[in-house]
Motif scaffolding. Sequence first.
Motif, mmCIF file in Angstrom:
data_model
loop_
_atom_site.group_PDB
_atom_site.id
_atom_site.type_symbol
_atom_site.label_atom_id
_atom_site.label_comp_id
_atom_site.label_asym_id
_atom_site.label_seq_id
_atom_site.Cartn_x
_atom_site.Cartn_y
_atom_site.Cartn_z
ATOM 1 N N PHE A 11 -52.433 10.249 -3.311
ATOM 2 C CA PHE A 11 -52.835 9.338 -4.377
ATOM 3 C C PHE A 11 -53.535 8.111 -3.796
ATOM 4 C CE2 PHE A 11 -51.995 5.733 -7.183
ATOM 5 C CZ PHE A 11 -52.456 6.216 -8.392
ATOM 6 N N GLU A 12 -52.959 7.545 -2.740
ATOM 7 C CA GLU A 12 -53.549 6.344 -2.148
ATOM 8 C C GLU A 12 -54.905 6.650 -1.531
ATOM 9 O OE1 GLU A 12 -52.500 3.369 -2.577
ATOM 10 O OE2 GLU A 12 -50.733 4.047 -3.680
ATOM 11 N N ARG A 13 -55.024 7.786 -0.859
ATOM 12 C CA ARG A 13 -56.321 8.147 -0.285
ATOM 13 C C ARG A 13 -57.362 8.382 -1.373
ATOM 14 N NH1 ARG A 13 -57.117 9.787 5.097
ATOM 15 N NH2 ARG A 13 -55.598 8.681 6.387
ATOM 16 N N ALA A 14 -56.972 9.116 -2.428
ATOM 17 C CA ALA A 14 -57.917 9.407 -3.500
ATOM 18 C C ALA A 14 -58.350 8.126 -4.202
ATOM 19 C CB ALA A 14 -57.291 10.379 -4.495
ATOM 20 N N ARG A 15 -57.414 7.211 -4.408
ATOM 21 C CA ARG A 15 -57.745 5.948 -5.050
ATOM 22 C C ARG A 15 -58.712 5.143 -4.204
ATOM 23 N NH1 ARG A 15 -53.102 1.845 -7.059
ATOM 24 N NH2 ARG A 15 -52.731 1.723 -4.815
#
Length: 299
Positions: free
Chosen positions: A120-124
Amino acid sequence: DGTTVGLAMKVAVAAGSVRRFLVGDSALQLLDVLAGATLERLAAAEHLAKPGEIVLDPTAATLLGCGAFVSEWRGGDEDPLNFAVIEGLPFLADPRPWPPLPQNALDEAAVRPWVLAPIFERARGGQGDLWAELRPAAALFLRFTGIDYDASEAVELLNRYIAWVLSVVNRYDGYLLQLAVGDKGSYFYVAFGAPIAHDDDEARAARAALELRSPPPDMAFIQTTQIGIARGRMRAGPYGGATRRTYGVLGDDVNLAARLMQAADNWQILTTARVAQTLQPSFVVEELSPIHVKGKSEP
């Protein structure tokens, strides 16, 4: 390098009603789960299918009636000969594609529990396409029994159990990647070392397995557990299309961990000799006789 790889697939189709559960912990991870007799028939059809074949369960075969070219009828040890191997259809089904997805239909708070935290953090941050890699990781498969998925209390029991599983797995920085349920046995797959790696991922998997092997007293409805652990070089990263993608950790040792789970006795944890050597002397390890598992020519 000039290497040729042969690919094959088989297809199983089942029709009928299913139960749909929402389980997990909204602070950690939520999962959408299907259960019921239809899924059991789907699994039976898959086991009967050979590479290149399409096998229908009895309900799907009945619904098609004379509308399918059946080349053979099959059944397993516990099933009559009413699974159909089809060669084709005299008609084509009308296409019914999903409607276009609206932009920004879901806010981050709604999406977050459905995506692994590091992903999630990478995609964000706009790095969602940079995660495909080969890396060492440990795979843990656990099969459990004791829940009747057609009973009214099934969702409450499964939700309570999976929430506890997630709490254990999260404590050792593992990630639950797959959950499949069925009355004849349910299982889940946890990866250690992907997407976040540690120097002791085998030990983390073993410690988690020792806890997961014996659920707490308030989950006495879990009747048996069987666990398999393996470690190796795996392909980790996203897969899927524009409308649906997920994160997976795949490889030969993932399959091996699943085979060890199937071979384990009730309440037993089986692992490979390579993992066992890494665990000693911090863990008590008992060497067993070699076994043969599907997909491996050597014991």
